[in-house]
Design a protein around this motif. Structure first.
Motif: not given
Length: 166
Positions: A149-166
């Protein structure tokens, strides 16, 4: 002219979006609904002036499309998984539980989108986020492998959201 319009209606796109949402929710385009929806939208647009949010800077359109597709697939598969859990009843080995994920993302917009993704995905729920430590507490209906679950959240969502918003 545009300056005078922005004094009367500070967020015209928000006004139009709120008006459209009002009309869709009420399933009517009668004059009364349009008028009342416009009043609600006008109030919503002016409330944003009081909140004074920092401007959003979206980057990487390809990452946005990838994220939208991933969320669509994950919501679909989660619906199936939750349906299986419900249909199995008590005979299944369901391990509902809470877990903490350490996030690196700090963008308030990225965090808001992540909260929406996790909460709208069946079987998961955003419970708490501590900004000082970056710790996210979530509830998972079928918590078998916490590291997955941690890997899923960090790699599938957080990484992309950081590309989009930061």
């Amino acid at each position: 002219m545009s300056r005078m319009l922005s004094r009367i209606l500070p967020h015209p796109k928000l006004f139009l979006a709120l008006l459209a949402m009002w009309l869709l929710m009420n399933q009517s385009i009668s004059p009364g609904q349009i008028l009342f929806g416009a009043l609600v939208a006008f109030g919503g647009a002016w409330s944003m002036v009081a909140l004074d949010p920092e401007p959003v800077r979206l980057r990487r359109p390809r990452a946005m499309v990838t994220l939208a597709w991933r969320v669509f697939l994950d919501v679909f598969s989660s619906n199936l998984a939750v349906a299986r859990i419900i249909l199995r009843g008590r005979e299944g080995d369901r391990n509902a539980g809470f877990m903490t994920v350490q996030l690196d993302m700090t963008s308030p917009y990225g965090l808001a989108v992540l909260s929406i993704i996790l909460t709208c995905t069946p079987g998961t729920l955003w419970v708490n986020y501590t900004s000082s430590t970056g710790a996210l507490l979530i509830h998972v209906l079928d918590l078998v492998d916490e590291e997955e679950w941690k890997r899923l959240i960090k790699e599938r969502y957080e990484r992309l959201l950081m590309e989009i918003f930061q």
